[in-house]
Write a protein that holds these residues in place. Structure first.
Motif, PDB file in Angstrom:
ATOM      1  N   ASP A 150      49.262  21.415 141.582  1.00 11.29           N
ATOM      2  CA  ASP A 150      48.583  22.000 140.422  1.00 11.29           C
ATOM      3  C   ASP A 150      48.672  23.526 140.365  1.00 11.29           C
ATOM      4  O   ASP A 150      48.945  24.099 139.312  1.00 11.29           O
ATOM      5  CB  ASP A 150      47.112  21.585 140.424  1.00 11.29           C
ATOM      6  CG  ASP A 150      46.377  22.083 139.190  1.00 11.29           C
ATOM      7  OD1 ASP A 150      46.794  21.718 138.083  1.00 11.29           O
ATOM      8  OD2 ASP A 150      45.408  22.844 139.338  1.00 11.29           O
ATOM      9  N   LYS A 151      48.456  24.207 141.501  1.00 14.49           N
ATOM     10  CA  LYS A 151      48.411  25.665 141.499  1.00 14.49           C
ATOM     11  C   LYS A 151      49.583  26.220 142.304  1.00 14.49           C
ATOM     12  O   LYS A 151      49.772  25.868 143.467  1.00 14.49           O
ATOM     13  CB  LYS A 151      47.092  26.175 142.092  1.00 14.49           C
ATOM     14  CG  LYS A 151      46.924  27.685 141.973  1.00 14.49           C
ATOM     15  CD  LYS A 151      45.540  28.121 142.436  1.00 14.49           C
ATOM     16  CE  LYS A 151      45.361  29.636 142.258  1.00 14.49           C
ATOM     17  NZ  LYS A 151      44.020  30.090 142.691  1.00 14.49           N
ATOM     18  N   VAL A 152      50.344  27.087 141.668  1.00 17.57           N
ATOM     19  CA  VAL A 152      51.531  27.671 142.288  1.00 17.57           C
ATOM     20  C   VAL A 152      51.268  29.170 142.463  1.00 17.57           C
ATOM     21  O   VAL A 152      51.106  29.903 141.484  1.00 17.57           O
ATOM     22  CB  VAL A 152      52.782  27.437 141.418  1.00 17.57           C
ATOM     23  CG1 VAL A 152      54.008  28.038 142.076  1.00 17.57           C
ATOM     24  CG2 VAL A 152      52.974  25.939 141.174  1.00 17.57           C
ATOM     25  N   VAL A 153      51.220  29.611 143.712  1.00 16.45           N
ATOM     26  CA  VAL A 153      50.880  30.994 144.034  1.00 16.45           C
ATOM     27  C   VAL A 153      52.167  31.758 144.340  1.00 16.45           C
ATOM     28  O   VAL A 153      52.897  31.404 145.266  1.00 16.45           O
ATOM     29  CB  VAL A 153      49.917  31.064 145.234  1.00 16.45           C
ATOM     30  CG1 VAL A 153      49.480  32.510 145.472  1.00 16.45           C
ATOM     31  CG2 VAL A 153      48.695  30.177 144.997  1.00 16.45           C
ATOM     32  N   VAL A 154      52.443  32.779 143.546  1.00 15.93           N
ATOM     33  CA  VAL A 154      53.677  33.549 143.709  1.00 15.93           C
ATOM     34  C   VAL A 154      53.364  34.899 144.348  1.00 15.93           C
ATOM     35  O   VAL A 154      52.248  35.412 144.239  1.00 15.93           O
ATOM     36  CB  VAL A 154      54.402  33.731 142.364  1.00 15.93           C
ATOM     37  CG1 VAL A 154      54.708  32.384 141.740  1.00 15.93           C
ATOM     38  CG2 VAL A 154      53.587  34.581 141.403  1.00 15.93           C
ATOM     39  N   ALA A 155      54.354  35.475 144.994  1.00 24.00           N
ATOM     40  CA  ALA A 155      54.160  36.767 145.658  1.00 24.00           C
ATOM     41  C   ALA A 155      54.270  37.928 144.686  1.00 24.00           C
ATOM     42  O   ALA A 155      53.624  38.963 144.867  1.00 24.00           O
ATOM     43  CB  ALA A 155      55.171  36.930 146.787  1.00 24.00           C
ATOM     44  N   HIS A 156      55.098  37.763 143.662  1.00 21.17           N
ATOM     45  CA  HIS A 156      55.299  38.828 142.675  1.00 21.17           C
ATOM     46  C   HIS A 156      54.706  38.387 141.344  1.00 21.17           C
ATOM     47  O   HIS A 156      55.371  37.758 140.529  1.00 21.17           O
ATOM     48  CB  HIS A 156      56.788  39.138 142.520  1.00 21.17           C
ATOM     49  CG  HIS A 156      57.423  39.656 143.777  1.00 21.17           C
ATOM     50  ND1 HIS A 156      57.352  40.972 144.175  1.00 21.17           N
ATOM     51  CD2 HIS A 156      58.141  39.017 144.738  1.00 21.17           C
ATOM     52  CE1 HIS A 156      58.000  41.128 145.316  1.00 21.17           C
ATOM     53  NE2 HIS A 156      58.486  39.953 145.678  1.00 21.17           N
ATOM     54  N   GLY A 157      53.426  38.675 141.144  1.00 18.52           N
ATOM     55  CA  GLY A 157      52.767  38.319 139.906  1.00 18.52           C
ATOM     56  C   GLY A 157      51.613  37.358 140.101  1.00 18.52           C
ATOM     57  O   GLY A 157      51.258  36.988 141.226  1.00 18.52           O
ATOM     58  N   SER A 158      51.024  36.930 139.000  1.00 17.20           N
ATOM     59  CA  SER A 158      49.839  36.082 139.027  1.00 17.20           C
ATOM     60  C   SER A 158      50.213  34.611 139.220  1.00 17.20           C
ATOM     61  O   SER A 158      51.339  34.197 138.937  1.00 17.20           O
ATOM     62  CB  SER A 158      49.047  36.257 137.727  1.00 17.20           C
ATOM     63  OG  SER A 158      49.871  35.990 136.608  1.00 17.20           O
ATOM     64  N   PRO A 159      49.263  33.797 139.717  1.00 19.76           N
ATOM     65  CA  PRO A 159      49.535  32.371 139.917  1.00 19.76           C
ATOM     66  C   PRO A 159      49.881  31.665 138.611  1.00 19.76           C
ATOM     67  O   PRO A 159      49.508  32.121 137.525  1.00 19.76           O
ATOM     68  CB  PRO A 159      48.211  31.838 140.480  1.00 19.76           C
ATOM     69  CG  PRO A 159      47.504  33.026 141.028  1.00 19.76           C
ATOM     70  CD  PRO A 159      47.904  34.165 140.142  1.00 19.76           C
ATOM     71  N   ILE A 160      50.578  30.560 138.732  1.00 21.70           N
ATOM     72  CA  ILE A 160      50.936  29.745 137.576  1.00 21.70           C
ATOM     73  C   ILE A 160      50.516  28.304 137.850  1.00 21.70           C
ATOM     74  O   ILE A 160      50.120  27.951 138.968  1.00 21.70           O
ATOM     75  CB  ILE A 160      52.452  29.807 137.279  1.00 21.70           C
ATOM     76  CG1 ILE A 160      53.255  29.277 138.481  1.00 21.70           C
ATOM     77  CG2 ILE A 160      52.866  31.222 136.924  1.00 21.70           C
ATOM     78  CD1 ILE A 160      54.745  29.131 138.210  1.00 21.70           C
ATOM     79  N   THR A 161      50.625  27.470 136.840  1.00 23.16           N
ATOM     80  CA  THR A 161      50.308  26.058 136.999  1.00 23.16           C
ATOM     81  C   THR A 161      51.563  25.272 137.368  1.00 23.16           C
ATOM     82  O   THR A 161      52.699  25.730 137.155  1.00 23.16           O
ATOM     83  CB  THR A 161      49.729  25.466 135.713  1.00 23.16           C
ATOM     84  OG1 THR A 161      50.751  25.481 134.699  1.00 23.16           O
ATOM     85  CG2 THR A 161      48.521  26.260 135.235  1.00 23.16           C
ATOM     86  N   GLY A 162      51.334  24.077 137.873  1.00 30.96           N
ATOM     87  CA  GLY A 162      52.457  23.198 138.152  1.00 30.96           C
ATOM     88  C   GLY A 162      53.253  22.865 136.907  1.00 30.96           C
ATOM     89  O   GLY A 162      54.484  22.740 136.950  1.00 30.96           O
ATOM     90  N   ASP A 163      52.570  22.737 135.780  1.00 27.92           N
ATOM     91  CA  ASP A 163      53.271  22.450 134.521  1.00 27.92           C
ATOM     92  C   ASP A 163      54.170  23.615 134.112  1.00 27.92           C
ATOM     93  O   ASP A 163      55.266  23.406 133.586  1.00 27.92           O
ATOM     94  CB  ASP A 163      52.262  22.149 133.404  1.00 27.92           C
ATOM     95  CG  ASP A 163      51.640  20.765 133.542  1.00 27.92           C
ATOM     96  OD1 ASP A 163      52.203  19.930 134.282  1.00 27.92           O
ATOM     97  OD2 ASP A 163      50.586  20.529 132.917  1.00 27.92           O
ATOM     98  N   GLN A 164      53.709  24.847 134.355  1.00 32.43           N
ATOM     99  CA  GLN A 164      54.558  26.001 134.056  1.00 32.43           C
ATOM    100  C   GLN A 164      55.815  25.995 134.924  1.00 32.43           C
ATOM    101  O   GLN A 164      56.909  26.313 134.456  1.00 32.43           O
ATOM    102  CB  GLN A 164      53.785  27.305 134.279  1.00 32.43           C
ATOM    103  CG  GLN A 164      52.768  27.630 133.193  1.00 32.43           C
ATOM    104  CD  GLN A 164      51.987  28.883 133.515  1.00 32.43           C
ATOM    105  OE1 GLN A 164      51.156  28.894 134.424  1.00 32.43           O
ATOM    106  NE2 GLN A 164      52.255  29.956 132.791  1.00 32.43           N
TER     107      GLN A 164
END
Length: 224
Positions: free
Chosen positions: A197-211
């Protein structure tokens, strides 16, 4: 620790982050930021009501200096075990050349990412592997040969390092710094297919799994 995940500014004008994560009672650092970030990591540990020696493992998503820059200092401060993808272990340890990307990139940026203190890695990840505290290391090569993602099942989250960037529109990892763009696309599709569900990226804000799934579809369609 009030929050299971603390985002720590990792330098590069704050456009990169690393993370203090508590999962099943085990405290871990995922990446370490650029040189100078150790003090922010230690402040985050204190803010969480913990001590440096409570950190049990430092998991490096890949060998680039904006992620490994303070690994040596934080290993010394915490005594934690250091884990990285097996293919990235030699450059992290200084036993192989720092991997340059295939395309052109300014010497200044490349030099800034390659200059970090080398250090021993305690364990290299070759395949999907359960780490202490229930975290799961997942190989996701492409950005670098040994790039890994880190899943936190109880948080329905995955930390994807530089698999994607979210500084502005969501994109696959920046091509000038990516060793194998096509392989990165394959890893992106594999991670998206997990449905986390939650995708945490190093460069920028988190996104959703659907994104992430939407981006994976764009990459697949572009390839056709």
């Amino acid at each position: 620790m009030e929050r299971a995940v603390l985002r720590i500014k990792g330098g590069l004008k704050e456009q990169v982050a690393f993370f203090l994560v508590e999962h099943r009672g085990v405290l871990s650092l995922i990446d370490t930021g650029t040189r100078g970030s150790a003090k922010r990591a230690l402040a985050a540990i204190e803010k969480a009501g913990r001590k440096p020696e409570d950190v049990r493992q430092i998991v490096l998503t890949h060998c680039h200096g904006d992620h490994t820059g303070e690994a040596k200092a934080l290993r010394e401060a915490t005594g934690a075990m250091v884990i990285a993808g097996a293919e990235d272990v030699p450059p992290i340890e200084g036993k192989a050349p720092y991997p340059g990307p295939p395309g052109r990139i300014s010497n200044r940026i490349f030099a800034s990412l390659s200059k970090f203190p080398r250090l021993p890695v305690d364990h290299g990840v070759n395949d999907r592997e359960h780490l202490e505290g229930g975290l799961v290391a997942l190989p996701s090569p492409g950005h670098t040969a040994g790039h890994i993602a880190v899943q936190a099942p109880d948080l329905d989250s995955i930390f994807v390092g530089d698999l994607v960037w979210h500084l502005g529109p969501l994109k696959p990892s920046w091509e000038p710094l990516t060793q194998d763009v096509e392989q990165n696309g394959e890893s992106l599709r594999e991670i998206a297919a997990l449905g986390i569900d939650k995708v945490v990226v190093a460069h920028g804000s988190p996104i959703t799994g659907d994104q992430l799934k939407g981006l994976a579809k764009k990459v697949r369609d572009r390839k056709k």
